[in-house]
Design a protein around this motif. Structure first.
Motif, short mmCIF file in Angstrom:
data_model
loop_
_atom_site.label_atom_id
_atom_site.label_comp_id
_atom_site.label_asym_id
_atom_site.label_seq_id
_atom_site.Cartn_x
_atom_site.Cartn_y
_atom_site.Cartn_z
N ALA A 36 0.84 -1.19 0.00
CA ALA A 36 0.00 0.00 0.00
C ALA A 36 0.88 1.24 0.00
N LEU A 37 0.58 2.13 -0.93
CA LEU A 37 1.36 3.36 -1.04
C LEU A 37 0.50 4.56 -0.67
N ALA A 38 1.01 5.33 0.22
CA ALA A 38 0.33 6.56 0.61
C ALA A 38 1.14 7.74 0.08
N ALA A 39 0.58 8.38 -0.93
CA ALA A 39 1.29 9.49 -1.57
C ALA A 39 2.69 9.05 -2.03
N GLY A 40 2.75 7.82 -2.55
CA GLY A 40 4.00 7.31 -3.08
C GLY A 40 4.88 6.61 -2.05
N GLN A 41 4.52 6.77 -0.80
CA GLN A 41 5.34 6.20 0.26
C GLN A 41 4.72 4.89 0.75
N ALA A 42 5.54 3.87 0.85
CA ALA A 42 5.03 2.56 1.25
C ALA A 42 4.64 2.54 2.72
#
Lengths: 132, 132
Positions: A36-42
């Motif tokens: 899952a990526l949140a704003a590109g961050q894992a």
DNA sequence: CGCGCTGTGAAGAAGGCGTGAACGTGGCTG
DNA sequence: CAGCCACGTTCACGCCTTCTTCACAGCGCG
């Protein structure tokens, strides 16, 4: 962590492709990979947390009952009084907020369940009952 | 507890179950989910508020007596003098107006009950209906 | 003007929900 | 093999929402 979910059968899932990448707001979720990526961050999620996120993100905007979430994540009917879902909702919220402080994804509908939706433009959430 | 469904054994056709999505004006109501959308935006309603909304929205344009509303939502006959329905009508109005300021849905018919209808801002059509 | 009907804020009680912490388990590491 | 660590589950405490009831105010009508 996050090895996989239990039911990865993406072929015969009837109506919807189960293991397709989900996009909800600035969230990107790969059900088959446990990523899952949140704003590109894992995001660093445990299996339960991830499965719960997937179960919610599959129906954005809909209210999903605890029983349904439990059944989707734990694969068994929820016993009365079981608070597992609540606990993991809390953990998920915590990690989502940590990754995206200004967004709210999980909304509680008391007596019904939880709703997954990125940042309702005008948050009507319990307005008139707050300041009294 | 979360059940919230009232006994609506009114399946005129096998094709149209009771828990189908209701559309009234710009309102969208999913009786089975506890979800109500006002112009696409999710309303935060309590169980009582939601059930009351459903009871009203099932018969748009019709005047529904307090007793009938109470029976539909509370599942028991209304005791004389009980103002619960009035209180929740007020709360519902408040939330509906907050979500859609320019619309009126719930109209009072003094001595008879409430009528649910999207926009007739004037209730002139019912003036002299008072005596009993 | 008095009366019945309705709108709505407030108070108290009850229940739902958020969340830290304790406990048990299984896997990995030294 | 022993110890460590991450995870899952359950428990418990306290806050917050919801429900119910009460009280007072406004309104239309006889």
């Amino acid at each position: 962590m996050v090895a996989t979910s239990q039911q990865n059968a993406r072929e015969t899932d009837g109506v919807e492709p189960a293991a397709q990448t989900l996009h909800v707001g600035e969230l990107e979720i790969c059900p088959g990979e446990g990523l899952a990526l949140a704003a590109g961050q894992a995001l660093m999620l445990s299996v339960r947390e991830f499965d719960l996120l997937v179960a919610l993100a599959r129906q954005p905007g809909a209210i999903v009952a605890r029983e349904a979430l439990y059944d989707a994540v734990w694969g068994a009917p929820m016993r009365q009084g079981d608070r597992s879902v609540d606990v993991y909702i809390s953990k998920l919220r915590s990690k989502l907020e940590q990754a995206m402080p200004d967004r709210r994804f999980i909304h509680t509908h008391a007596g019904f369940g939880y709703r997954f939706q990125p940042q309702p433009s005008r948050d009507v959430d319990n307005g008139p009952l707050r300041g009294r």
